[in-house]
Design an enzyme around this catalytic site. Sequence first.
Site: not given
Length: 255
Positions: A140, A153
């Site tokens: 990501s 995350y």
Amino acid sequence: MSLAGKVVIVTGASSGIGATTAEEFAKQGSKVVLTGRNEANLKATEAACKAANSKVELLLITADVTTDAEKIIKTTIEKFGQLDVLVNNAGFGEMGAILDIEVDQFDRVMNTNLRSVFLLTKYAAPHLIKTQGNIVNVSSIAGLRSFPSASVYCTSKAALDQFTRCIALDLASKNVRVNAVNPGTIVTDFQRRIGLSEEDYAKLLEHSKTTHALGRVGQPKEVADVIIFLASDSSSFITGATLPIDGGKHAMCPR
Ligand code: NAI
């Protein structure tokens, strides 16, 4: 693109980027292992793959990557006798600032986004060495850049990026390439699963026009196309790369 006949595992193939990636491999003539937790959604991906290529060979494995990594690799080898490409796509996010989040969040997110990738990589590596195959991890922009209320995350994806580079070096002498893609905001159910309401999701999409240099969010196919490139011989001299697919978001800085 040299992917015809290759055996490809796509984790999290039941939706979003994983489902679209599976379809793109099907179009290339690959034999695709669709794995995910939701059988009904996997069957929908199966139908989409068959619509894309009526002759495609598929294997559906209903499994959780946190507990079934060995089973996923073993079942693939039992069915197809080899493994050429592992796409570690399954992942999820949870939000919360450090003062508010529960300790359990760390374990949940790390187990899925990092530990399962470690396990799948470990079990897949001997088979990838035999075929001179490769791995593509779906990381990501959150691995490359930092965001508030997303520490766990972001850390899971930054660790995934580092893992990608380290394993690329471990396996380079065996001619097995290992790369990652780092998407910006892509239109899938990911943000809704994090807990965004429809109203907040609409606001995020609008706001994303200013946070992505190209002035828009991305579509799953724009990620899938790069995964296909990294899995194919077209990228034969690329390993250890973490490639942003984010409309230029990684290059921006607030001012
Ligand atoms: P999604 O939520 O549609 O897909 C994620 C898939 O992973 C789902 O099918 C989910 O069931 C599966 N999954 C999650 N935990 C699992 C487990 N324990 N076992 C098996 N499957 C599991 O969302 P999307 O966007 O397609 O996400 C794919 C990847 O892309 C994720 O790793 C995510 O972190 C990453 N990503 C997504 C972005 C976005 O804006 N959509 C941005 C950057 C990265």
